[in-house]
Each structure stands twice: as structure tokens, then as C-alpha cells.
Design a protein around this motif. Structure first.
Motif, PDB file in Angstrom:
ATOM      1  N   GLU A 315       0.847  -1.183   0.000  1.00  0.00           N
ATOM      2  CA  GLU A 315       0.000   0.000   0.000  1.00  0.00           C
ATOM      3  C   GLU A 315       0.885   1.237   0.000  1.00  0.00           C
ATOM      4  OE1 GLU A 315      -3.575   2.158   2.579  1.00  0.00           O
ATOM      5  OE2 GLU A 315      -2.848   0.158   3.135  1.00  0.00           O
ATOM      6  N   ILE A 316       0.590   2.167  -0.882  1.00  0.00           N
ATOM      7  CA  ILE A 316       1.406   3.363  -1.032  1.00  0.00           C
ATOM      8  C   ILE A 316       0.787   4.553  -0.331  1.00  0.00           C
ATOM      9  CG2 ILE A 316       2.274   5.043  -2.714  1.00  0.00           C
ATOM     10  CD1 ILE A 316       3.881   2.522  -2.619  1.00  0.00           C
ATOM     11  N   ASP A 317      -0.502   4.762  -0.521  1.00  0.00           N
ATOM     12  CA  ASP A 317      -1.086   5.978   0.051  1.00  0.00           C
ATOM     13  C   ASP A 317      -2.608   5.869   0.018  1.00  0.00           C
ATOM     14  OD1 ASP A 317      -1.134   8.425   1.236  1.00  0.00           O
ATOM     15  OD2 ASP A 317      -0.209   9.521  -0.414  1.00  0.00           O
ATOM     16  N   LEU A 318      -3.222   6.786   0.761  1.00  0.00           N
ATOM     17  CA  LEU A 318      -4.669   6.988   0.730  1.00  0.00           C
ATOM     18  C   LEU A 318      -4.875   8.383   0.175  1.00  0.00           C
ATOM     19  CD1 LEU A 318      -7.504   5.898   1.511  1.00  0.00           C
ATOM     20  CD2 LEU A 318      -7.200   7.004   3.732  1.00  0.00           C
ATOM     21  N   LEU A 319      -5.278   8.458  -1.074  1.00  0.00           N
ATOM     22  CA  LEU A 319      -5.278   9.764  -1.740  1.00  0.00           C
ATOM     23  C   LEU A 319      -6.600  10.032  -2.435  1.00  0.00           C
ATOM     24  CD1 LEU A 319      -4.862   9.251  -5.057  1.00  0.00           C
ATOM     25  CD2 LEU A 319      -2.578   8.651  -4.291  1.00  0.00           C
ATOM     26  N   VAL A 320      -6.797  11.306  -2.743  1.00  0.00           N
ATOM     27  CA  VAL A 320      -7.962  11.761  -3.491  1.00  0.00           C
ATOM     28  C   VAL A 320      -7.459  12.387  -4.784  1.00  0.00           C
ATOM     29  CG1 VAL A 320      -9.984  13.261  -3.522  1.00  0.00           C
ATOM     30  CG2 VAL A 320      -9.271  12.179  -1.382  1.00  0.00           C
ATOM     31  N   PRO A 321      -7.626  11.708  -5.936  1.00  0.00           N
ATOM     32  CA  PRO A 321      -7.181  12.305  -7.199  1.00  0.00           C
ATOM     33  C   PRO A 321      -7.960  13.578  -7.501  1.00  0.00           C
ATOM     34  CG  PRO A 321      -7.624   9.971  -7.448  1.00  0.00           C
ATOM     35  CD  PRO A 321      -8.171  10.371  -6.119  1.00  0.00           C
ATOM     36  N   LYS A 322      -7.359  14.441  -8.291  1.00  0.00           N
ATOM     37  CA  LYS A 322      -8.019  15.691  -8.650  1.00  0.00           C
ATOM     38  C   LYS A 322      -9.302  15.385  -9.414  1.00  0.00           C
ATOM     39  CE  LYS A 322      -7.207  20.255 -10.585  1.00  0.00           C
ATOM     40  NZ  LYS A 322      -6.249  21.162 -11.256  1.00  0.00           N
ATOM     41  N   GLY A 323     -10.372  16.057  -9.008  1.00  0.00           N
ATOM     42  CA  GLY A 323     -11.669  15.824  -9.621  1.00  0.00           C
ATOM     43  C   GLY A 323     -12.486  14.763  -8.918  1.00  0.00           C
ATOM     44  N   LYS A 324     -11.929  14.124  -7.876  1.00  0.00           N
ATOM     45  CA  LYS A 324     -12.641  13.109  -7.110  1.00  0.00           C
ATOM     46  C   LYS A 324     -12.965  13.646  -5.721  1.00  0.00           C
ATOM     47  CE  LYS A 324     -12.176   9.915 -10.322  1.00  0.00           C
ATOM     48  NZ  LYS A 324     -13.301   9.316 -11.030  1.00  0.00           N
ATOM     49  N   MET A 325     -13.912  12.967  -5.079  1.00  0.00           N
ATOM     50  CA  MET A 325     -14.303  13.348  -3.722  1.00  0.00           C
ATOM     51  C   MET A 325     -13.944  12.267  -2.708  1.00  0.00           C
ATOM     52  SD  MET A 325     -15.562  16.332  -4.118  1.00  0.00           S
ATOM     53  CE  MET A 325     -16.332  16.568  -2.512  1.00  0.00           C
ATOM     54  N   GLU A 326     -14.020  11.002  -3.130  1.00  0.00           N
ATOM     55  CA  GLU A 326     -13.772   9.899  -2.222  1.00  0.00           C
ATOM     56  C   GLU A 326     -12.300   9.494  -2.257  1.00  0.00           C
ATOM     57  OE1 GLU A 326     -15.875   8.503  -0.150  1.00  0.00           O
ATOM     58  OE2 GLU A 326     -17.568   9.768  -0.784  1.00  0.00           O
ATOM     59  N   PRO A 327     -11.676   9.249  -1.093  1.00  0.00           N
ATOM     60  CA  PRO A 327     -10.289   8.781  -1.081  1.00  0.00           C
ATOM     61  C   PRO A 327     -10.207   7.321  -1.518  1.00  0.00           C
ATOM     62  CG  PRO A 327     -11.152   8.847   1.146  1.00  0.00           C
ATOM     63  CD  PRO A 327     -12.215   9.444   0.267  1.00  0.00           C
ATOM     64  N   ILE A 328      -9.104   6.943  -2.123  1.00  0.00           N
ATOM     65  CA  ILE A 328      -8.887   5.567  -2.570  1.00  0.00           C
ATOM     66  C   ILE A 328      -7.523   5.106  -2.075  1.00  0.00           C
ATOM     67  CG2 ILE A 328     -10.329   5.780  -4.627  1.00  0.00           C
ATOM     68  CD1 ILE A 328      -7.726   6.052  -6.228  1.00  0.00           C
ATOM     69  N   ARG A 329      -7.434   3.843  -1.782  1.00  0.00           N
ATOM     70  CA  ARG A 329      -6.158   3.255  -1.413  1.00  0.00           C
ATOM     71  C   ARG A 329      -5.414   2.853  -2.681  1.00  0.00           C
ATOM     72  NH1 ARG A 329      -5.739   2.254   3.990  1.00  0.00           N
ATOM     73  NH2 ARG A 329      -7.706   2.346   5.161  1.00  0.00           N
ATOM     74  N   VAL A 330      -4.156   3.209  -2.719  1.00  0.00           N
ATOM     75  CA  VAL A 330      -3.335   2.961  -3.898  1.00  0.00           C
ATOM     76  C   VAL A 330      -2.224   1.987  -3.521  1.00  0.00           C
ATOM     77  CG1 VAL A 330      -1.841   3.987  -5.639  1.00  0.00           C
ATOM     78  CG2 VAL A 330      -3.847   5.229  -4.834  1.00  0.00           C
ATOM     79  N   PHE A 331      -2.004   1.006  -4.387  1.00  0.00           N
ATOM     80  CA  PHE A 331      -1.004  -0.023  -4.132  1.00  0.00           C
ATOM     81  C   PHE A 331       0.024  -0.039  -5.260  1.00  0.00           C
ATOM     82  CE2 PHE A 331      -4.692  -1.131  -1.739  1.00  0.00           C
ATOM     83  CZ  PHE A 331      -4.238  -1.793  -0.608  1.00  0.00           C
TER      84      PHE A 331
END
Length: 411
Positions: A315-331
Motif C-alpha cells: 500500500e502506497i497511500d490513501l489519496l484523493v485524485p483531482k476531480g474526485k471526492m472519495e479517497p482511494i487506497r493505492v497499491f
């Protein structure tokens, strides 16, 4: 006169007696020779009958061969066509129904050959499976929602190389790169959607791959794409004509799994079989996020879970891409279980502990753990990034209930 008559009578009587004797002799001879003649006639009749039969059989064989040979030729031709050989062409040897049938067969094969050539030509612009399973299938033009996996792969450093190349060499380099990348995708049942500059978009899912395997196939393809990049690096001097001072090139891949709209999308007179939706946008954002984290392959949480346990990820981070509202876990995808080194596995463990300390705002402990990751791998991009974030957060502390969510300010 009476004496003369008597003499003539005696002469005639003698001649008649002689004639009767001769007739009797000839009759006896004929009677003796009759069985022989009868046998000879029977033999002659048998020989004539046998000759007629043989001649009839010979003529029948010739006629049958003439009739059957074109039919056998047609059957052989159909066998070649069934095996995929469309170069067969049968000679027309008659003007009867068989000849007409042979002409029809040749015309049919010529049409098939033309369609196959068209199909091969379209196959260079459209994936042949789309042509076979979607476009040529009745009712396949309707769009629908499906869970699929989308991948974006971008060549990093191409601009630096292209500045030193002529247009023809630049095109050759780009074509070679795309050939290697497309081969990696297609051998894992992926569909090439489009080429965007020096980037490649592909997707996996029904009807081209099983619903439960598309994320795993996309991850396998991504690892092979990195291997293909290594092959491209070896070919750079030959492709570019540059022996030294070659700018470095790298590959960044983003993979996301989720619901997409798939089908023939576009105008009435210009359509493309493609996928659209948030999952597609997320895949592109993840590809671009690799530049920030210093990684090569980033997965969404859904893609990571769907890929299964055959791969090593962290797991790398818990981020919110630009234009999104919900955070996602990135691996980050690091490789297959059997091929990853023990050092990489140790980095994953230390990084997971460091990430947990970072989210709990335990800056000192997180710093120590991230530095320990760099001791094992000095070029570990995520560890360097989080150390910079910690320095920033020490001066500008987050809110009390901060959960480690990071907002990407760029697409």
C-alpha cells in the motif's frame, strides 16, 4: 436310242450313288466336327462377352473418374479451406454442372480471401477479437455496464529522445515501443483501446477474458510491459542511431478495476468500441501519480484485491485524485511472489509499519522506518516522498482527526 438311254440311265445312277455317298461322307464329317465347332463358337462368344464386359468396365471407370475427379478436387479444396488455407484455386475442366460448381467454389474462395485481407487490414487498426466477437456479432453494438480492468502505460523520457531524432527515426522508435507493449498486452488477452501520443490504453474483461481473471491478466501484462521496456533500451542505439548520451526512458503504468460503460461509442457515422467511466479516469490518474511517488506500476484497491495473491504489492497511500471526492487506497505492484527478492519483501514490511506510524502522526517513528527502507533501497521513491511530507507536516500540522488522506493537486 434305247441303248443310249439305258447307258445314260446307268451313268446317272452311278453319279447319283456317288453323290449320295459324298453327301453321307460330308454329313458324317460335319457331324464329327459339329462339337468342335460348337465349342469354338462357345469360346468365341465367351471371349466376345468378356471383351465387351472389360471394355464396358474400362469405359465406366474412365467416365466415373472424369466425374469423380472434380468432386474429389472440390472435397480436397474444402478441406484446405477448413484448415484456413484460402490460397487454393481449382481448375475448371468442364462446362457441365461440375464445372459450374467449381467456378462457384473459386468465386467463393476469392471472396473469402478478400474478406480475410480486409479483416487483416482492419486488425491493424481494431483488435481482431473486437471484429470477430463484437462488431460482426448481431446485437453487439449496444453499450452496457460491466466490471472490467483498465490500464494506461506511458513512456517517460520519449520527449528527450525525440529532440535528437529525425521524424522517421522517431516514428520507428515509437512503433517498436508500441509493438513490444501491444504484444505484452495481447498475449495476456488484453485489448488495445488506443494509442495516445506515446501512451497506450488497454482493457480486460468479458467477452475477451473471464470475469474473474481480468485484473490478474492486467497485472501480468504490466510486469511483461516492464520487461519489454528493458528490451527496448537495448535496441535504442540501433533505433536512434545514437551510440552515447542516450536520455533515460522509463514506463509508468496505472491499473484500475471497476464498473465501466463498454460498447460502440461515438457519432452515428464514426464510432469506436471502447470503455468510459470513472474507472478509466482513475487508471489514467494512477499512471500519472507514478511520477509523484517514483513508482512504475500503481493499482487501485479494487484491482489489487481482484488480482489475487499471486503478486507482491504494498500500500502506497490513501489519496484523493483531482476531480474526485472519495479517497482511494493505492497499491504498488512489485512482481510475482516467486520472483520478488527477500530485500523487496523486507521493504514492504518496513514501509507498512512506517505508513501506519505516518497516519497516526508519529513523525519520529515514521521517519526512522522510512529511512530504514532507504537503507535497503536508496532509490525507493515512496519513502523519499513521505520523508518530504513529514518535514512539511512538522511545520504545518494537520487537523486532529487527520487520517493520512492526501489530495493530488494535478491530474
Amino acid at each position: 436310242l434305247l441303248a443310249v438311254i439305258k447307258e445314260l440311265q446307268v451313268t446317272v445312277q452311278q453319279q447319283w450313288t456317288g453323290l449320295q455317298d459324298r453327301i453321307d461322307t460330308m454329313t458324317r464329317q460335319a457331324a464329327d466336327e459339329s462339337p468342335k465347332r460348337e465349342l469354338w463358337i462357345k469360346r468365341l462368344a465367351f471371349f466376345i462377352t468378356l471383351s465387351a464386359m472389360l471394355l464396358g468396365l474400362l469405359l465406366s471407370a474412365l467416365i466415373t473418374r472424369r466425374l469423380v475427379k472434380p468432386i474429389r478436387s472440390l472435397i480436397t479444396g474444402l478441406g484446405h479451406v477448413e484448415k484456413g488455407n484460402l490460397e487454393v484455386e481449382l481448375p475448371v475442366v468442364s462446362k457441365d454442372e461440375i464445372g459450374v460448381l467449381t467456378q462457384t467454389f473459386n468465386f467463393f474462395i476469392q471472396e473469402l480471401r478478400s474478406k480475410e485481407q480486409i479483416k487483416q487490414t482492419f486488425g491493424k487498426y481494431i483488435d481482431p477479437r473486437i471484429l470477430d466477437q463484437v462488431i460482426l456479432q448481431p446485437g453487439a453494438a449496444d453499450s452496457g455496464r460491466r466490471v472490467m480492468t483498465v490500464s494506461f502505460a506511458d513512456l517517460v523520457g520519449f520527449t528527450g529522445i525525440s529532440e535528437h531524432l529525425t521524424p522517421s527515426r522517431m516514428v520507428n522508435l515509437l512503433n517498436r515501443h508500441f509493438s513490444l507493449q501491444a504484444q505484452a498486452v495481447q498475449q495476456n488477452l488484453g485489448v488495445i483501446d488506443k494509442f495516445i501520443g506515446d501512451a497506450l490504453m488497454a482493457f480486460w474483461g468479458p467477452p475477451f477474458s473471464a470475469e474473474e481473471n481480468h485484473a490478474r491478466l492486467a497485472c501480468q501484462a504490466a510486469l511483461i510491459q516492464l520487461q519489454a521496456l528493458a528490451a527496448l533500451r537495448d535496441e535504442l542505439p540501433e533505433l536512434t542511431g545514437l551510440r552515447k548520451d542516450l536520455p533515460p526512458i522509463d514506463l509508468r503504468i496505472g491499473i484500475s478495476t471497476g464498473e465501466v460503460i463498454v460498447g460502440n461509442i461515438g457519432a452515428e457515422n464514426a464510432r469506436s468500441y471502447t470503455v468510459i467511466g470513472d474507472t478509466v479516469n482513475l487508471g489514467q490518474r494512477l499512471e500519472q501519480a507514478n511520477r509523484i511517488y517514483g513508482t512504475e506500476i500503481l493499482l487501485s484497491e479494487a484491482a489489487c484485491q481482484a488480482a489475487g495473491t499471486d503478486f507482491v504489492t504494498r500500500e502506497i497511500d490513501l489519496l484523493v485524485p483531482k476531480g474526485k471526492m472519495e479517497p482511494i487506497r493505492v497499491f504498488e505492484l512489485l512482481g510475482l511472489q516467486d520472483t520478488v527478492s527477500q530485500t523487496t519483501l523486507e521493504i514492504c514490511q518496513r514501509f507498512a509499519l512506517a505508513l501506519a506510524a505516518y497516519r497516526n502522526q508519529q513523525w519520529d517513528q515514521a521517519e526512522v522506518l522510512f529511512h530504514s527502507c532507504l537503507e535497503l533501497s536508496p532509490h525507493d521513491g515512496p519513502s523519499r516522498l513521505f520523508l518530504e511530507r513529514i518535514r512539511h507536516l512538522r511545520t504545518q500540522p494537520p487537523e486532529e482527526h487527520w487520517q493520512g488522506i492526501w489530495f493530488l493537486e494535478t491530474k
